[in-house]
Design a protein around this motif. Structure first.
Motif, mmCIF file in Angstrom:
data_model
loop_
_atom_site.group_PDB
_atom_site.id
_atom_site.type_symbol
_atom_site.label_atom_id
_atom_site.label_comp_id
_atom_site.label_asym_id
_atom_site.label_seq_id
_atom_site.Cartn_x
_atom_site.Cartn_y
_atom_site.Cartn_z
ATOM 1 N N GLU A 1 0.830 -1.205 0.000
ATOM 2 C CA GLU A 1 0.000 0.000 0.000
ATOM 3 C C GLU A 1 0.867 1.259 0.000
ATOM 4 N N GLU A 2 1.909 1.276 0.819
ATOM 5 C CA GLU A 2 2.812 2.417 0.864
ATOM 6 C C GLU A 2 3.523 2.609 -0.474
ATOM 7 N N THR B 1 -2.225 10.717 7.978
ATOM 8 C CA THR B 1 -3.381 10.162 7.250
ATOM 9 C C THR B 1 -2.936 9.239 6.120
ATOM 10 N N HIS B 2 -1.669 8.845 6.110
ATOM 11 C CA HIS B 2 -1.082 7.907 5.148
ATOM 12 C C HIS B 2 -1.083 8.424 3.711
ATOM 13 N N LYS B 3 -0.955 9.737 3.566
ATOM 14 C CA LYS B 3 -0.733 10.327 2.250
ATOM 15 C C LYS B 3 0.765 10.568 2.129
ATOM 16 N N PHE B 4 1.258 10.529 0.903
ATOM 17 C CA PHE B 4 2.692 10.717 0.690
ATOM 18 C C PHE B 4 2.950 12.145 0.252
ATOM 19 N N ARG B 5 3.927 12.773 0.866
ATOM 20 C CA ARG B 5 4.284 14.149 0.543
ATOM 21 C C ARG B 5 5.748 14.184 0.118
ATOM 22 N N ARG C 1 9.561 8.416 6.982
ATOM 23 C CA ARG C 1 10.211 9.044 5.836
ATOM 24 C C ARG C 1 10.691 7.953 4.887
ATOM 25 N N VAL C 2 10.583 8.250 3.576
ATOM 26 C CA VAL C 2 11.000 7.288 2.564
ATOM 27 C C VAL C 2 12.360 7.718 2.028
ATOM 28 N N TYR C 3 13.314 6.793 2.057
ATOM 29 C CA TYR C 3 14.671 7.066 1.601
ATOM 30 C C TYR C 3 14.964 6.269 0.337
ATOM 31 N N TYR C 4 15.679 6.903 -0.569
ATOM 32 C CA TYR C 4 16.117 6.309 -1.834
ATOM 33 C C TYR C 4 17.579 5.964 -1.659
ATOM 34 N N VAL C 5 17.892 4.676 -1.666
ATOM 35 C CA VAL C 5 19.231 4.247 -1.294
ATOM 36 C C VAL C 5 19.691 3.100 -2.198
ATOM 37 N N PHE D 1 5.411 10.065 4.816
ATOM 38 C CA PHE D 1 3.997 9.727 4.926
ATOM 39 C C PHE D 1 3.402 10.551 6.057
ATOM 40 N N THR D 2 2.263 11.167 5.787
ATOM 41 C CA THR D 2 1.584 11.956 6.805
ATOM 42 C C THR D 2 0.844 11.016 7.750
#
Length: 180
Positions: free
Chosen positions: A7-8, A76-80, A43-47, A73-74
């Protein structure tokens, strides 16, 4: 640091695809190695996978960040998306907007782009399409959402908003204490 759930991943890829479309595959399968996305403290990291293997020796609670922060991810599970992703989104952007030198400072202070500051816009840009904002010297300044389509931009009032501001490189200075 853990892999993203299905989902993420879907939510994040939908957001990134607004800016780079099908070029999303080029972010993961790069000629200099395989890269992946990992979640740490929302937080989503690109590695790179090589760096990820080296970081496996560090305890999760001691790890501050790894790679490049693409967004978060906020609650409310929205990605910013964060401005730190700009260097990776700009080369693959499908829709671009160039702004005049006089409008650059306004955009870098966090304001929307007005028609009077618009230099050029990619043909066939739809309304509410994700765009990367460039200076007239082709320097990526940030990204936003097109408030008007390319055709609508030609016939609107000079004080009408044509690009909604989302992130810009001025955030490095304005929000330096919260960027990781």
């Amino acid at each position: 640091m853990r892999p993203l759930t299905e989902e993420e991943t879907r939510v994040m890829f939908e957001k990134i695809a607004k800016y780079i479309g099908e070029n999303l595959q080029l972010l993961v399968d790069r000629p200099d190695g395989t890269y992946c996305f990992r979640l740490h403290n929302d937080r989503v990291y690109y590695v790179s996978e090589k760096m990820l293997k080296l970081a496996a020796n560090i305890a999760g609670d001691k790890l501050v960040s790894l790679g490049t922060c693409f967004g978060k991810f906020t609650k409310t599970h929205k990605f910013r998306l964060h401005v730190t992703a700009l260097d990776y989104l700009a080369p693959y952007a499908k829709y671009k907007v160039w702004i005049k030198p006089g409008a650059e400072q306004s955009f870098l202070y966090g304001n929307h782009v007005l028609k009077s500051g618009l230099g050029r816009i990619t043909e066939n840009t739809a309304q509410y399409q994700g765009v990367v904002v460039y200076s007239m010297a082709d320097v990526p300044l940030g990204f936003g959402v097109a408030a008007k389509s390319t055709q609508d931009c030609r016939k609107v009032d000079p004080m009408a908003i044509v690009v909604f501001h989302q992130a810009d490189i001025g955030e490095y200075i304005r929000h330096e204490e919260t960027l990781t």
